[in-house]
Design a protein around this motif. Structure first.
Motif, PDB file in Angstrom:
ATOM      1  N   ASP A 133     117.113  72.522 -17.311  1.00  0.00           N
ATOM      2  CA  ASP A 133     116.941  72.970 -15.934  1.00  0.00           C
ATOM      3  C   ASP A 133     115.474  72.929 -15.519  1.00  0.00           C
ATOM      4  N   SER A 134     114.583  73.025 -16.494  1.00  0.00           N
ATOM      5  CA  SER A 134     113.149  72.956 -16.188  1.00  0.00           C
ATOM      6  C   SER A 134     112.428  72.354 -17.374  1.00  0.00           C
ATOM      7  N   PRO A 135     111.314  71.666 -17.149  1.00  0.00           N
ATOM      8  CA  PRO A 135     110.619  70.995 -18.235  1.00  0.00           C
ATOM      9  C   PRO A 135     110.225  71.970 -19.334  1.00  0.00           C
ATOM     10  N   GLY A 136     110.458  71.545 -20.573  1.00  0.00           N
ATOM     11  CA  GLY A 136     110.044  72.332 -21.725  1.00  0.00           C
ATOM     12  C   GLY A 136     110.956  73.490 -22.057  1.00  0.00           C
ATOM     13  N   SER A 137     112.092  73.608 -21.346  1.00  0.00           N
ATOM     14  CA  SER A 137     112.995  74.710 -21.665  1.00  0.00           C
ATOM     15  C   SER A 137     114.378  74.163 -21.917  1.00  0.00           C
ATOM     16  N   ALA A 138     114.853  74.335 -23.158  1.00  0.00           N
ATOM     17  CA  ALA A 138     116.179  73.836 -23.504  1.00  0.00           C
ATOM     18  C   ALA A 138     117.211  74.743 -22.882  1.00  0.00           C
ATOM     19  N   SER A 139     118.002  74.229 -21.988  1.00  0.00           N
ATOM     20  CA  SER A 139     118.998  75.082 -21.336  1.00  0.00           C
ATOM     21  C   SER A 139     120.275  74.302 -21.092  1.00  0.00           C
ATOM     22  N   GLY A 140     120.752  73.657 -22.116  1.00  0.00           N
ATOM     23  CA  GLY A 140     121.980  72.904 -22.009  1.00  0.00           C
ATOM     24  C   GLY A 140     123.176  73.807 -21.851  1.00  0.00           C
ATOM     25  N   PRO A 141     124.335  73.224 -21.577  1.00  0.00           N
ATOM     26  CA  PRO A 141     125.524  74.017 -21.305  1.00  0.00           C
ATOM     27  C   PRO A 141     125.976  74.908 -22.447  1.00  0.00           C
ATOM     28  N   LEU A 142     125.593  74.592 -23.685  1.00  0.00           N
ATOM     29  CA  LEU A 142     126.017  75.409 -24.822  1.00  0.00           C
ATOM     30  C   LEU A 142     125.093  76.585 -25.094  1.00  0.00           C
ATOM     31  N   THR A 143     123.881  76.539 -24.571  1.00  0.00           N
ATOM     32  CA  THR A 143     122.867  77.501 -24.993  1.00  0.00           C
ATOM     33  C   THR A 143     123.222  78.939 -24.657  1.00  0.00           C
ATOM     34  N   ALA A 144     123.699  79.188 -23.435  1.00  0.00           N
ATOM     35  CA  ALA A 144     124.046  80.563 -23.050  1.00  0.00           C
ATOM     36  C   ALA A 144     125.140  81.114 -23.951  1.00  0.00           C
ATOM     37  N   LEU A 145     126.120  80.273 -24.300  1.00  0.00           N
ATOM     38  CA  LEU A 145     127.187  80.724 -25.196  1.00  0.00           C
ATOM     39  C   LEU A 145     126.655  80.975 -26.602  1.00  0.00           C
ATOM     40  N   ILE A 176     121.047  70.832 -32.888  1.00  0.00           N
ATOM     41  CA  ILE A 176     119.936  70.424 -32.013  1.00  0.00           C
ATOM     42  C   ILE A 176     119.681  71.516 -30.973  1.00  0.00           C
ATOM     43  N   ASN A 177     120.760  72.040 -30.399  1.00  0.00           N
ATOM     44  CA  ASN A 177     120.613  73.128 -29.420  1.00  0.00           C
ATOM     45  C   ASN A 177     120.001  74.371 -30.051  1.00  0.00           C
ATOM     46  N   VAL A 178     120.477  74.721 -31.255  1.00  0.00           N
ATOM     47  CA  VAL A 178     119.959  75.913 -31.943  1.00  0.00           C
ATOM     48  C   VAL A 178     118.471  75.741 -32.234  1.00  0.00           C
ATOM     49  N   ALA A 179     118.098  74.576 -32.754  1.00  0.00           N
ATOM     50  CA  ALA A 179     116.692  74.333 -33.106  1.00  0.00           C
ATOM     51  C   ALA A 179     115.794  74.403 -31.875  1.00  0.00           C
ATOM     52  N   ARG A 180     116.269  73.885 -30.759  1.00  0.00           N
ATOM     53  CA  ARG A 180     115.454  73.848 -29.542  1.00  0.00           C
ATOM     54  C   ARG A 180     115.432  75.191 -28.807  1.00  0.00           C
ATOM     55  N   ALA A 181     116.613  75.783 -28.624  1.00  0.00           N
ATOM     56  CA  ALA A 181     116.720  76.947 -27.738  1.00  0.00           C
ATOM     57  C   ALA A 181     116.539  78.274 -28.445  1.00  0.00           C
ATOM     58  N   ILE A 182     116.825  78.326 -29.741  1.00  0.00           N
ATOM     59  CA  ILE A 182     116.783  79.608 -30.444  1.00  0.00           C
ATOM     60  C   ILE A 182     115.658  79.640 -31.468  1.00  0.00           C
ATOM     61  N   ALA A 183     115.619  78.643 -32.371  1.00  0.00           N
ATOM     62  CA  ALA A 183     114.582  78.613 -33.405  1.00  0.00           C
ATOM     63  C   ALA A 183     113.254  78.082 -32.862  1.00  0.00           C
ATOM     64  N   HIS A 184     113.320  77.323 -31.760  1.00  0.00           N
ATOM     65  CA  HIS A 184     112.117  76.739 -31.140  1.00  0.00           C
ATOM     66  C   HIS A 184     111.280  75.944 -32.150  1.00  0.00           C
ATOM     67  N   PRO A 201     109.081  73.112 -33.496  1.00  0.00           N
ATOM     68  CA  PRO A 201     108.121  72.437 -32.612  1.00  0.00           C
ATOM     69  C   PRO A 201     108.457  70.998 -32.243  1.00  0.00           C
ATOM     70  N   ALA A 202     108.801  70.174 -33.213  1.00  0.00           N
ATOM     71  CA  ALA A 202     109.023  68.753 -32.904  1.00  0.00           C
ATOM     72  C   ALA A 202     110.236  68.574 -31.992  1.00  0.00           C
ATOM     73  N   LEU A 203     111.350  69.253 -32.316  1.00  0.00           N
ATOM     74  CA  LEU A 203     112.552  69.123 -31.483  1.00  0.00           C
ATOM     75  C   LEU A 203     112.354  69.753 -30.109  1.00  0.00           C
ATOM     76  N   SER A 204     111.653  70.864 -30.059  1.00  0.00           N
ATOM     77  CA  SER A 204     111.428  71.526 -28.771  1.00  0.00           C
ATOM     78  C   SER A 204     110.585  70.663 -27.841  1.00  0.00           C
ATOM     79  N   ASP A 205     109.637  69.918 -28.424  1.00  0.00           N
ATOM     80  CA  ASP A 205     108.770  69.061 -27.615  1.00  0.00           C
ATOM     81  C   ASP A 205     109.419  67.721 -27.270  1.00  0.00           C
ATOM     82  N   ALA A 206     110.437  67.338 -28.048  1.00  0.00           N
ATOM     83  CA  ALA A 206     111.060  66.020 -27.837  1.00  0.00           C
ATOM     84  C   ALA A 206     111.947  66.030 -26.605  1.00  0.00           C
ATOM     85  N   CYS A 207     111.968  64.899 -25.904  1.00  0.00           N
ATOM     86  CA  CYS A 207     112.897  64.741 -24.795  1.00  0.00           C
ATOM     87  C   CYS A 207     114.131  63.999 -25.327  1.00  0.00           C
TER      88      CYS A 207
END
Length: 198
Positions: A95-107, A155-163, A165-171
């Protein structure tokens, strides 16, 4: 005569703003750590409007999750050839640059709640596993589809929860080539280097 039309438009805009703010909050911290005041403040409205339009925070969350599930289902439609890539893009929607917010993240962030766990399980099975199974012509198709789904979830867990670095920065374009190689091997599709003919 134009007044009712304007009110109706304002109501729709306010409702949409509340849904967007709720999705962002639930995605950021999960259900339990989100208050109706946070959502209302982010949307720039009074908190009482959440109860007027949705009835409760729980109903608002259900609507956010349902919209995300419908969105993921639409992303799964289309040709089989690029289905794994479309599912990756759906899982990594931002939804915004640098923030993983895919459809699974809230769940994922709210999976301590039984109803959220159940919804997560349903979405993973219906949107991801069942569609990926159709691409596999091997006896262990369900296992292969679940393994690829587990990687999407990871991938969602690593980006949205564990943050991490490499996956969080990757597009998504950075990750896609690696994902497609693994998908080809797991699904036994042409171009994979798997020689497993079980």
């Amino acid at each position: 005569m134009t007044q009712p039309t304007r009110r109706k438009r304002d109501r729709a805009a306010t409702r949409a703003a509340l849904l967007a703010a709720a999705r962002a909050r639930f995605t950021l911290v999960g259900y339990d750590a989100t208050s109706v005041r946070d959502i209302a403040r982010d949307a720039g409205v009074d908190a009482t409007l959440i109860f007027r339009y949705f009835g409760s925070k729980e109903r608002l969350f259900e609507e956010v999750a349902r919209a995300a599930e419908e969105e993921a289902a639409v992303d799964a439609e289309g040709s089989a050839a690029d289905l794994p890539t479309r599912l990756l893009h759906a899982a990594m929607k931002q939804d915004s640059p640098g923030s993983a917010s895919g459809p699974l993240t809230a769940l994922l962030l709210s999976s301590g709640r039984p109803e959220c766990r159940e919804q997560l399980n349903s979405q993973l099975h219906e949107t991801y596993v069942r569609n990926l199974e159709k691409l596999v012509d091997l006896p262990d198709r369900e296992l292969r589809a679940e393994l690829l789904t587990a990687w999407l979830l990871g991938i969602n867990v690593a980006r949205a929860i564990a943050h991490t670095p490499a996956l969080s920065d990757a597009c998504v374009d950075d990750i896609t080539p690696y994902f497609e190689q693994v998908a080809a091997i797991l699904l036994g599709t042409p171009g994979s280097e798997s020689t497993d003919e079980r």
